[in-house]
Structure formats: structure tokens, C-alpha cells
Design an enzyme around this catalytic site. Structure first.
Site, mmCIF file in Angstrom:
data_model
loop_
_atom_site.group_PDB
_atom_site.id
_atom_site.type_symbol
_atom_site.label_atom_id
_atom_site.label_comp_id
_atom_site.label_asym_id
_atom_site.label_seq_id
_atom_site.Cartn_x
_atom_site.Cartn_y
_atom_site.Cartn_z
ATOM 1 C CG ASP A 71 -0.372 -0.611 2.452
ATOM 2 O OD1 ASP A 71 0.856 -0.528 2.611
ATOM 3 O OD2 ASP A 71 -1.121 -1.181 3.246
ATOM 4 C CG ASN A 141 -9.070 -2.676 11.898
ATOM 5 O OD1 ASN A 141 -8.101 -3.258 11.424
ATOM 6 N ND2 ASN A 141 -9.570 -1.579 11.370
ATOM 7 C CG HIS A 143 -5.949 -3.100 8.687
ATOM 8 N ND1 HIS A 143 -6.117 -1.826 9.208
ATOM 9 C CD2 HIS A 143 -4.598 -3.311 8.738
ATOM 10 C CE1 HIS A 143 -4.947 -1.319 9.545
ATOM 11 N NE2 HIS A 143 -4.009 -2.204 9.268
ATOM 12 C CD GLU A 148 -8.919 0.011 7.912
ATOM 13 O OE1 GLU A 148 -8.750 -1.038 8.571
ATOM 14 O OE2 GLU A 148 -8.385 1.089 8.235
#
Ligand code: F6R
Length: 249
Positions: A71, A141, A143, A148
Site C-alpha cells: 500500500d 481491527n 486489516h 478495513e
């Protein structure tokens, strides 16, 4: 059929670095033209330090290895101190020569332009035969990349918005808690695309990752926990420390 994942439980973050770097070095010895997928963040820092040490000691040759980063923050890139391009150069690429290193193109204004850039990144990965070994971190979380929690699985490289949780985590780690400074959007490889890597190593350190790790390994497969999809991959290794492993069955 899916195999049970291999889980290495390390004493601490620094051991994650040496164990992971040794596996990467081994993969490069077996295939000097390896296509390697790489993450940024705090977790891989000791991995990159260890790879730099191995190179300096003459134990590692990455001259045939092509890398693809997962990313890049949107509208950041070469020349921007906050970009993942800069991070990766400081941590690894300025010290160890690789054949080629690519990042998602985070430029573009119009949706069509951004989409075209993303498709070009996917095509580039395909053109070298896909990713042989993908290294992943994990968000608190669940990801992977910047995919996400969501109601659907993401496909290829795409524009993404970071959740408040991820912004807050990144602020604590890299911006002294100042969320205003944290980029809120990025370009990320998709979850389904990450799943096409031939083998995957996921690294995680610290108590704040413990719930995400147990949901990933022992929970149900759901896009609400993007990393849980790794249960459907038949060559995944988790390299985690005791704190991150504390809720595992
Ligand atoms: C970044 C990336 C993210 C990070 C994750 C964990 O390239 O892919 O999924 O791996 O946010 O970040 P750290 O390692 O900083 O806890």
C-alpha cells in the site's frame, strides 16, 4: 484443501525479526528471482534491520528479487517524508539492492485515473508471475494491507479510506498521537489479490494485536476480519510474539 497454518510463537518483537528474515533469506536462496510482497509499519522494522545485517555480512543477495509494496498513502510517494516509499527506502531499499521495487501509484485526481493506476499495478504484478511470498502485518481491527473491516471482500488494488481505529493506531505509532497528521486514505492491494500469493507470512507483535490474531486464526471467516480469509489459504505462517498470541486456543 486448507492446511492448518504454522504458528511460530516468538519471545518478543526482535525475535519476530530474526525468524522472519531467516525465512525470507531461505526463500531467496531457493528462488533467487523471488517476487516478494512487503508491508510497512512498526512490526516489520526488525525484519528489515535483520535483512540489512545479513546483506552487510555477505549472507544475502537480493539482486534478482522484485518487490511489491502492499500500500501507499494517497497522494504521497517519492519525495514525501510521510510516504511508504520513503519509509521503505530508509528501512531497506537504500541499504540492500533489489532487482526492482514497486509501490502502488498513489497519484491521480479523477476516479477513472486512480482506477487505471490501480489496474496497472495489478497487471504489473501479474506480468512477473504473481507474488511468490507475501509478508503481512495486521491491524488491531484485523486489516491486512489497508483492507478495513467491511461487508464484502475486496478484489484488486483500490483506493481505500482508513477507519478511525487505524488512524488512531497510526497516530500513536508514528505521529505522537496527533491524528490530524495521519493520512486518512490510501491505495491498497485487495484481500482477494493478497490471497493469490503462493505463500504468506503474517507477523504480529504486542497485546493490541491479540484479539485480531485469535479472530484471524480461531474465528469465523468474515470480511469483518479481513485477515480471517487467510484460513482459506493453504500456505500461511504466523510469526507472532507471546503478547499477540495470548488469546489463541
Ligand atoms: C502497512 C500494512 C498494514 C500494517 C498494519 C500493522 O503496509 O499493510 O496492514 O501491516 O496496519 O501496522 P503496524 O505494524 O505498524 O502495527
Amino acid at each position: 484443501m486448507n492446511k492448518k497454518p504454522t504458528v511460530y510463537c516468538c519471545k518478543n518483537h526482535s525475535e519476530i525479526g530474526s525468524v522472519t528474515a531467516a525465512l525470507i533469506a531461505d526463500a531467496i536462496k531457493k528462488n533467487p528471482n523471488l517476487v516478494l510482497g512487503l508491508p510497512t509499519g512498526q512490526t516489520p522494522v526488525p525484519v528489515y534491520q535483520e535483512l540489512c545485517k545479513m546483506y552487510k555480512a555477505g549472507e544475502l543477495d537480493c539482486s534478482g528479487v522484485t518487490t511489491f509494496n502492499l500500500d501507499e498513502y494517497f497522494h504521497r510517494g517519492k519525495g514525501d517524508p510521510d510516504s511508504y516509499y520513503t519509509f521503505m527506502h530508509e528501512q531497506l531499499f537504500d541499504h540492500v539492492p533489489f532487482k526492482a521495487s514497486y509501490f502502488p501509484d498513489s497519484s491521480g485526481e479523477l476516479a477513472t485515473e486512480i482506477d487505471k493506476n490501480c489496474k496497472q499495478y495489478d497487471a504489473l504484478i501479474e506480468s512477473v508471475g504473481g507474488i511468490d511470498l507475501q509478508i503481512l502485518g495486521i491491524g488491531s481491527n484485523g486489516h491486512i494491507g489497508f483492507n478495513e473491516p467491511s461487508s464484502t471482500w475486496s478484489e484488486g488494488t483500490a483506493f481505500v479510506k482508513l477507519t478511525p481505529q487505524t488512524v488512531s493506531d497510526n497516530a500513536k505509532k508514528f505521529y505522537n498521537g496527533n491524528e490530524l497528521l495521519v493520512p486518512k486514505t490510501a491505495i491498497s492491494m485487495g484481500t482477494n489479490q493478497i490471497m493469490r500469493a503462493k505463500s504468506i507470512i503474517l507477523i504480529a507483535s504486542g497485546e493490541d494485536k491479540a484479539k485480531a490474531i485469535s479472530d484471524t486464526i480461531d474465528g469465523i471467516v468474515t470480511p469483518r476480519v479481513p485477515a480471517s480469509k487467510l484460513q482459506n489459504h493453504d500456505d500461511v505462517t504466523f510469526i507472532i510474539d507471546e503478547d499477540a498470541a495470548k488469546f489463541l486456543d
